[in-house]
Design a protein around this motif. Structure first.
Motif, PDB file in Angstrom:
ATOM      1  N   PRO B 120     -22.464 -55.957 107.681  1.00 57.16           N
ATOM      2  CA  PRO B 120     -22.626 -56.644 108.970  1.00 57.16           C
ATOM      3  C   PRO B 120     -21.706 -57.864 109.103  1.00 57.16           C
ATOM      4  CG  PRO B 120     -24.769 -56.130 108.013  1.00 57.16           C
ATOM      5  CD  PRO B 120     -23.742 -55.817 106.961  1.00 57.16           C
ATOM      6  N   GLY B 121     -21.297 -58.124 110.334  1.00 52.74           N
ATOM      7  CA  GLY B 121     -20.556 -59.339 110.633  1.00 52.74           C
ATOM      8  C   GLY B 121     -19.097 -59.310 110.231  1.00 52.74           C
ATOM      9  N   MET B 122     -18.624 -58.169 109.705  1.00 52.25           N
ATOM     10  CA  MET B 122     -17.227 -58.110 109.261  1.00 52.25           C
ATOM     11  C   MET B 122     -16.306 -57.676 110.403  1.00 52.25           C
ATOM     12  SD  MET B 122     -17.699 -56.182 105.603  1.00 52.25           S
ATOM     13  CE  MET B 122     -15.939 -56.030 105.242  1.00 52.25           C
ATOM     14  N   PHE B 137     -23.001 -50.884 111.548  1.00 54.25           N
ATOM     15  CA  PHE B 137     -23.547 -51.892 110.627  1.00 54.25           C
ATOM     16  C   PHE B 137     -23.512 -53.292 111.247  1.00 54.25           C
ATOM     17  CE2 PHE B 137     -23.942 -49.472 106.669  1.00 54.25           C
ATOM     18  CZ  PHE B 137     -23.265 -48.311 107.022  1.00 54.25           C
ATOM     19  N   GLY B 138     -23.182 -53.379 112.527  1.00 51.98           N
ATOM     20  CA  GLY B 138     -23.043 -54.697 113.132  1.00 51.98           C
ATOM     21  C   GLY B 138     -21.746 -55.364 112.739  1.00 51.98           C
ATOM     22  N   ALA B 139     -20.715 -54.527 112.526  1.00 45.37           N
ATOM     23  CA  ALA B 139     -19.368 -55.040 112.250  1.00 45.37           C
ATOM     24  C   ALA B 139     -18.512 -54.820 113.494  1.00 45.37           C
ATOM     25  CB  ALA B 139     -18.758 -54.302 111.064  1.00 45.37           C
ATOM     26  N   GLU B 255     -27.952 -64.735 100.049  1.00 47.60           N
ATOM     27  CA  GLU B 255     -27.038 -65.503 100.913  1.00 47.60           C
ATOM     28  C   GLU B 255     -26.503 -64.601 102.033  1.00 47.60           C
ATOM     29  OE1 GLU B 255     -22.892 -67.997 100.533  1.00 47.60           O
ATOM     30  OE2 GLU B 255     -23.834 -67.273  98.672  1.00 47.60           O
ATOM     31  N   ALA B 256     -26.133 -63.382 101.632  1.00 45.74           N
ATOM     32  CA  ALA B 256     -25.628 -62.431 102.618  1.00 45.74           C
ATOM     33  C   ALA B 256     -26.702 -62.115 103.651  1.00 45.74           C
ATOM     34  CB  ALA B 256     -25.166 -61.155 101.925  1.00 45.74           C
ATOM     35  N   LEU B 257     -27.900 -61.867 103.157  1.00 47.93           N
ATOM     36  CA  LEU B 257     -29.004 -61.500 104.041  1.00 47.93           C
ATOM     37  C   LEU B 257     -29.303 -62.606 105.053  1.00 47.93           C
ATOM     38  CD1 LEU B 257     -30.632 -58.884 104.041  1.00 47.93           C
ATOM     39  CD2 LEU B 257     -32.418 -60.073 102.763  1.00 47.93           C
ATOM     40  N   ALA B 258     -29.219 -63.845 104.600  1.00 50.97           N
ATOM     41  CA  ALA B 258     -29.476 -64.981 105.497  1.00 50.97           C
ATOM     42  C   ALA B 258     -28.458 -64.975 106.640  1.00 50.97           C
ATOM     43  CB  ALA B 258     -29.396 -66.286 104.717  1.00 50.97           C
ATOM     44  N   TYR B 259     -27.210 -64.675 106.308  1.00 54.61           N
ATOM     45  CA  TYR B 259     -26.179 -64.633 107.352  1.00 54.61           C
ATOM     46  C   TYR B 259     -26.384 -63.423 108.264  1.00 54.61           C
ATOM     47  CZ  TYR B 259     -21.674 -63.802 109.576  1.00 54.61           C
ATOM     48  OH  TYR B 259     -20.706 -63.545 110.495  1.00 54.61           O
ATOM     49  N   TRP B 260     -26.635 -62.276 107.657  1.00 54.77           N
ATOM     50  CA  TRP B 260     -26.802 -61.053 108.455  1.00 54.77           C
ATOM     51  C   TRP B 260     -27.952 -61.194 109.457  1.00 54.77           C
ATOM     52  CZ3 TRP B 260     -26.543 -57.074 103.792  1.00 54.77           C
ATOM     53  CH2 TRP B 260     -25.241 -57.100 103.254  1.00 54.77           C
ATOM     54  N   GLY B 261     -28.952 -61.965 109.058  1.00 52.66           N
ATOM     55  CA  GLY B 261     -30.097 -62.167 109.946  1.00 52.66           C
ATOM     56  C   GLY B 261     -29.752 -62.913 111.227  1.00 52.66           C
TER      57      GLY B 261
END
Lengths: 199, 463
Positions: B120-122, B137-139, B255-261
């Motif tokens: 996600p986020g990429m 994936f939300g990319a 850390e990744a999960l916090a950002y993906w949220g």
């Protein structure tokens, strides 16, 4: 990249909409590893028909392609741009282009021009009446003219400047290396790296 | 004011922004294959430039590769040269490559998610228009041309004009026998092949949330068929679960999960355009024409062009029916098929193979056709074999092949002959796409399997 300011040439009327990149150059012609030699693949399937407009003597020297709506849909193959350029086209005019095709054209110096469909149709009629009709494309003034007709077109300032100066995008971006360096230092550490397996 | 998901990802990746210029956008992952990269590497070599971030780059062989006898040299010398050129370039520039025969070889858009590189986020790019697949994936993921491939290799960035945003709200519940392929075919038929031009699509609503990750990839994959370079879906628990434990899943998971949220469209954000689709009403959908927008419910008839008001669309429909050799008014279910193709980056993942095998189990395909089953990657193939799916396909009379793009675009030997008609789970029904003179009907894996059994376009409900 060659500079593009004005171009005078004759045009080819392609009265078809949704000309996808598989028609512009079929996949079997994509196997070359160079940027040249793709002209044989241009509209390869349609060219088998002797009546196809590209096969007509009066349009053999055309350098401006005037096509129907949604030109260049489908795949991202830049080979479609190279095939048109290798064949001798400098400009494509349509009422709408697919995004990726239009972007690829701008990178390679093939000018794509968007004009309303009614202007496309007027051009088709004029070209069919007189295939030798000279058409002037003026990127500086942002218009296309033939006979006593002048049609204005929009193009963003940045792309116009780049085409008129013949500038290479990579060279321009490399002037921003400091910005790239700075950005890379602040990237999140959890982002994936293709060289490091985590699990 | 709030932001849409696409706007958030965009903003996170702006390296440089200046009035009157495109934004310079950082690229997190660059996927490469043999067809659109040779001229880009050549450009680097000519200018004496290295690959800026080989560690954010990965290559695989897919478009040209044969799906039979892969232990032998590629027979077509031109295809072989292209594949050899990729191998040489990857070795010279230090790019990781999964070659034919490697366990991680496969279609580039199947390989990325399966390695856990798609997150996600990429921002993700590839010299292939179906890069939009990774949007599931939300990319923010989109296809690029070869000049842009060279640009990303040299700088890991792209100058881009910020796209507009379009919400596609799909509310309701799909009926049994209706799949994500039918959702996206119905969307394209509704907005047309140019409807998404200039937009990033965000697929939203209860029907989208209910889809598995692999079904979401099918939807995002065909965004380009509606003219949109990218389509995405906000990540959720299903997304995180899918990535967890994959080879490149983050080691600092929390850390990744916090950002993906944080990756969702804010409640007070506005889209430039919103459209709605009612999932309750969707039926199995197939195409009858020569662009992906020319589709209709399987239970309907070949449309009558004279009933189409728009002269441009009418002319296109008339031409399409001539090419497809179809008569207006013919029930779509009466159309006899010569080849069924199950595979591609649209529908070549394990779930696609499972649902098709479920329909075929214990039955025989019609004697009037052939069926090719081409897994999307070598790992999908192995997974299918471990579940016994290969046996189901082979026992039914289908051909079980090696991984690659195969008949989706007919660059390798898997092609339709002149006049041959396919029911194909791929993404494009353009004239000659699957072989010169071939005729393509785009279908879901369920429809592909049912069609293989009956010999004419069918859904499992017809069995």
């Amino acid at each position: 990249m060659e500079k593009f300011v004005t171009h005078v040439g004759t045009a080819l009327p392609l009265r078809r909409s949704n000309v996808d990149t598989d028609q512009i150059i079929p996949a079997v012609y994509l196997k070359r590893v160079t940027r040249s030699g793709f002209e044989d693949g241009l509209f390869a399937a349609w060219r088998k028909d002797p009546e196809f407009v590209l096969n007509k003597d009066e349009f053999k020297k055309a350098t401006i392609l005037v096509a129907g709506v949604d030109f260049g849909t489908g795949s991202s193959r830049e080979h479609a741009v190279w095939a048109l350029q290798n064949y001798g086209f400098k400009v494509v005019i349509s009422s709408r282009f697919a995004d990726i095709f239009r972007g690829n054209s701008a990178k390679g110096g093939l000018l794509t021009i968007i004009v309303p469909q009614k202007d496309v149709e007027a051009m088709w009629d004029a070209i069919e009446q007189n295939p030798a009709l000279p058409i002037t494309v003026n990127l500086d003034a942002r218009n296309v003219s033939y006979g006593d007709v002048t049609v204005a077109f929009d193009i963003d300032d940045y792309t116009r400047w780049r085409l008129m100066e013949g500038l290479d995008d990579i060279g321009l971006t490399l002037k921003s290396l400091d910005f790239i360096d700075k950005f890379e230092k602040s990237r999140a550490s959890f982002k994936p790296n293709t060289k490091t397996l985590n699990h | 004011m709030g932001k849409t998901l696409a706007e958030k990802i965009w903003q996170e990746h702006v390296v440089r922004s200046a009035q009157g210029e495109p934004d310079l956008i950082y690229i997190d992952l660059h996927l490469i294959h043999e067809v659109t990269s040779p001229q880009a590497f050549d450009g680097l070599r000519l200018a004496g430039r290295p690959v800026h971030r080989p560690d954010l780059t990965i290559a695989t062989e897919d478009h040209n590769t044969p799906t039979q006898n892969i232990d032998q040299p590629i027979a077509d010398p031109v295809s072989k040269l292209q594949v050899d050129t990729l191998r040489k370039n990857c070795a010279e520039f230090g790019v990781r490559l999964h070659s034919l025969g490697d366990i991680d070889q496969g279609i580039v858009h199947v390989v990325g998610p399966q390695l856990g590189l798609t997150q996600p986020g990429m921002t993700i790019v590839c010299g292939d228009s179906h890069t939009s697949t990774h949007g599931a994936f939300g990319a923010l993921a989109f296809g690029i041309g070869t000049s842009e491939v060279e640009h990303v290799l040299a700088t890991q960035t792209l100058p881009l004009v910020r796209p507009k945003t379009m919400a596609i709200n799909v509310e309701g519940a799909l009926k049994s026998g209706v799949s994500s392929k039918d959702i996206i075919l119905a969307i394209i038929a509704k907005i047309g092949t140019g409807g998404g031009q200039g937009y990033v699509l965000e697929y939203r609503g209860s029907a989208i949330r209910a889809l598995s990750m692999e079904s979401r990839m099918t939807v995002c994959n065909m965004s380009i068929e509606a003219g949109a370079r990218a389509g995405l879906i906000a990540p959720d628990e299903k997304t995180f679960e899918y990535i967890k434990g994959k080879p490149h899943a983050p080691s600092n998971w929390d850390e990744a999960l916090a950002y993906w949220g944080t990756l969702f469209t804010d409640k007070d954000a506005t889209f430039d355009v919103e459209i709605s689709i009612n999932a309750d009403e969707l039926e199995p959908f197939v195409t009858w024409g020569t662009n992906p927008g020319q589709g209709a419910p399987l239970n309907s008839n070949v449309p009558d062009p004279s009933a189409i008001a728009d002269p441009e669309a009418r002319g296109a429909a008339e031409r399409a029916l001539v090419y497809m050799d179809l008569k207006a008014g013919t029930p779509l279910k009466n159309i006899a098929i010569d080849t069924v193709f199950l595979g591609s980056c649209t529908n070549g993942r394990i779930e696609d193979l499972r649902v098709a095998a479920d329909v075929l189990k214990g039955k025989k395909i019609s004697k009037s056709l052939r069926m090719l089953v081409v897994p999307g990657s070598a790992r999908v193939r192995l997974q299918a074999e471990s579940e016994g799916l290969d046996k189901v396909f082979i026992d039914a009379g289908a051909e079980w092949r090696q991984a690659g793009c195969s008949m989706c675009l007919g660059m390798n030997p898997d092609q339709l002959a002149v006049g041959e008609r396919s029911a194909s789970t791929s993404n494009r029904n353009f004239e000659g796409r699957q072989g010169k003179g071939g005729r393509t009907h785009l279908v879901s894996p369920l429809v592909a399997a049912a069609t293989a059994l009956r010999g004419t376009l069918s859904s499992p409900a017809d069995l």
